[in-house]
Motif scaffolding. Structure first.
Motif, PDB file in Angstrom:
ATOM      1  N   LEU A 157       0.503   9.509   3.629  1.00 11.71           N
ATOM      2  CA  LEU A 157       1.286   8.289   3.847  1.00 11.71           C
ATOM      3  C   LEU A 157       0.898   7.576   5.140  1.00 11.71           C
ATOM      4  CD1 LEU A 157       4.867   9.316   2.721  1.00 11.71           C
ATOM      5  CD2 LEU A 157       3.511   7.443   1.789  1.00 11.71           C
ATOM      6  N   THR A 158       0.611   8.333   6.168  1.00 11.56           N
ATOM      7  CA  THR A 158       0.366   7.710   7.463  1.00 11.56           C
ATOM      8  C   THR A 158      -1.093   7.379   7.727  1.00 11.56           C
ATOM      9  OG1 THR A 158       0.255   9.882   8.543  1.00 11.56           O
ATOM     10  CG2 THR A 158       2.388   8.758   8.536  1.00 11.56           C
ATOM     11  N   GLU A 159      -2.030   8.009   7.009  1.00 11.80           N
ATOM     12  CA  GLU A 159      -3.426   7.835   7.369  1.00 11.80           C
ATOM     13  C   GLU A 159      -4.347   7.286   6.284  1.00 11.80           C
ATOM     14  OE1 GLU A 159      -5.215  11.128   9.464  1.00 11.80           O
ATOM     15  OE2 GLU A 159      -3.249  11.882  10.014  1.00 11.80           O
ATOM     16  N   SER A 160      -3.973   7.290   5.038  1.00  8.08           N
ATOM     17  CA  SER A 160      -4.934   6.985   3.967  1.00  8.08           C
ATOM     18  C   SER A 160      -5.125   5.493   3.679  1.00  8.08           C
ATOM     19  CB  SER A 160      -4.520   7.694   2.685  1.00  8.08           C
ATOM     20  OG  SER A 160      -3.295   7.165   2.202  1.00  8.08           O
ATOM     21  N   ARG A 161      -4.317   4.661   4.266  1.00  2.00           N
ATOM     22  CA  ARG A 161      -4.322   3.225   3.957  1.00  2.00           C
ATOM     23  C   ARG A 161      -5.684   2.584   4.169  1.00  2.00           C
ATOM     24  NH1 ARG A 161      -3.714  -1.192   7.192  1.00  2.00           N
ATOM     25  NH2 ARG A 161      -3.423   0.105   9.019  1.00  2.00           N
ATOM     26  N   LYS A 162      -6.326   2.841   5.286  1.00  2.96           N
ATOM     27  CA  LYS A 162      -7.569   2.145   5.622  1.00  2.96           C
ATOM     28  C   LYS A 162      -8.753   2.572   4.763  1.00  2.96           C
ATOM     29  CE  LYS A 162      -6.380   1.104  10.383  1.00  2.96           C
ATOM     30  NZ  LYS A 162      -6.741   1.305  11.794  1.00  2.96           N
ATOM     31  N   LYS A 193       3.864  18.262   4.408  1.00  6.64           N
ATOM     32  CA  LYS A 193       2.861  17.983   5.441  1.00  6.64           C
ATOM     33  C   LYS A 193       1.731  17.126   4.864  1.00  6.64           C
ATOM     34  CE  LYS A 193      -0.681  20.393   7.823  1.00  6.64           C
ATOM     35  NZ  LYS A 193      -1.597  21.224   7.171  1.00  6.64           N
ATOM     36  N   GLU A 239      -6.100  14.991   0.296  1.00  4.97           N
ATOM     37  CA  GLU A 239      -6.207  15.005   1.756  1.00  4.97           C
ATOM     38  C   GLU A 239      -7.673  15.184   2.179  1.00  4.97           C
ATOM     39  OE1 GLU A 239      -3.679  16.894   5.456  1.00  4.97           O
ATOM     40  OE2 GLU A 239      -3.835  18.073   3.616  1.00  4.97           O
ATOM     41  N   GLN A 274       0.817  -1.207   0.000  1.00  6.64           N
ATOM     42  CA  GLN A 274       0.000   0.000   0.000  1.00  6.64           C
ATOM     43  C   GLN A 274       0.851   1.258   0.000  1.00  6.64           C
ATOM     44  OE1 GLN A 274      -2.820  -0.443   3.212  1.00  6.64           O
ATOM     45  NE2 GLN A 274      -4.293  -1.150   1.712  1.00  6.64           N
ATOM     46  N   ARG A 275       2.091   1.140   0.350  1.00  3.99           N
ATOM     47  CA  ARG A 275       3.019   2.259   0.339  1.00  3.99           C
ATOM     48  C   ARG A 275       4.307   1.775  -0.305  1.00  3.99           C
ATOM     49  NH1 ARG A 275      -1.088   3.713   1.432  1.00  3.99           N
ATOM     50  NH2 ARG A 275      -1.872   4.959   3.142  1.00  3.99           N
ATOM     51  N   LYS A 280       2.910  13.545   4.265  1.00  6.25           N
ATOM     52  CA  LYS A 280       3.021  12.819   5.523  1.00  6.25           C
ATOM     53  C   LYS A 280       1.650  12.332   5.972  1.00  6.25           C
ATOM     54  CE  LYS A 280       4.469  13.336  10.300  1.00  6.25           C
ATOM     55  NZ  LYS A 280       4.920  14.268  11.329  1.00  6.25           N
ATOM     56  N   THR A 281       0.647  13.190   5.886  1.00  2.00           N
ATOM     57  CA  THR A 281      -0.710  12.814   6.280  1.00  2.00           C
ATOM     58  C   THR A 281      -1.229  11.681   5.402  1.00  2.00           C
ATOM     59  OG1 THR A 281      -1.166  15.046   7.077  1.00  2.00           O
ATOM     60  CG2 THR A 281      -3.075  13.661   6.573  1.00  2.00           C
TER      61      THR A 281
END
Length: 189
Positions: free
Chosen positions: A167-172, A161, A119, A56-57, A164-165
């Motif tokens: 990459l860290t939060e969009s997976r689900k 910024k 985002e 996913q990344r 980063k958001t």
């Protein structure tokens, strides 16, 4: 059992064998001036594309003409069967495999707007999850490919910024990111 996209998945026999080799083989002796193999000759490597398609990344780093864009084109072609593709690249032609490229021709404003929109989309998807309208991993998959990331950070306000958001939060919420960069160190990234 290893988690994949939030669900437990039994590792394949090949994955189990590689884990065993990695964790039980002694480190190879390094002889100065001689190239050393990364894996024993008896290990059969997995094809790269299927492994990358499960991720996913993905961050693909390398120098000019190292194959980053070629790998990305293969991933785009394969993922176009699964959902929407969003390529972002300031140095690309306006189309990539028939798909409109956001930011082509160094259009930094379009790239900034796209990152902001992605985002916001992620936030909307999480709101749908919170309201019980959708579950995790139920949204249509969106594959986002961002090339020339280090240039984008320099030219687009808040780009770092926003990445980063994402990459860290969009997976689900089924937003898959692939980054391509010339930077090959953590400092560069």
């Amino acid at each position: 059992v290893v988690p994949y996209n939030g669900s437990p998945v039994e590792p394949t026999l090949a994955e189990q064998e590689r884990w065993l080799i990695y964790n039980t083989q002694p480190a190879p002796k390094i002889i100065e001036g001689q190239p050393q193999p990364l894996l024993p000759a008896t290990v059969e490597l997995l094809p790269l594309l299927p492994v990358l398609l499960k991720a996913q990344r993905v961050i693909i780093g390398g120098g000019c003409d190292s194959g980053k864009s070629t790998v990305a084109k293969h991933l785009i072609a394969a993922r176009s069967q699964e959902g929407q593709i969003i390529p972002i690249d300031p140095h690309s032609p306006s189309k990539l495999l028939g798909i409109d490229v956001i930011g082509a021709g160094r259009n930094w404003e379009a790239i900034g707007q796209a990152l902001e929109s992605l985002e916001l989309l992620m936030h909307e998807r999480y709101t749908e999850v919170a309201q019980g309208l959708m579950g995790y991993f139920q949204h249509q998959k969106i594959s986002i490919f961002i090339d020339e990331w280090t240039s984008i950070i320099e030219e687009v306000p808040d780009a770092g910024k926003r990445l980063k958001t994402l990459l860290t939060e969009s997976r689900k919420v089924n937003m898959v990111l692939t980054l391509l960069t010339h930077a090959t160190t953590l400092d560069g990234l």
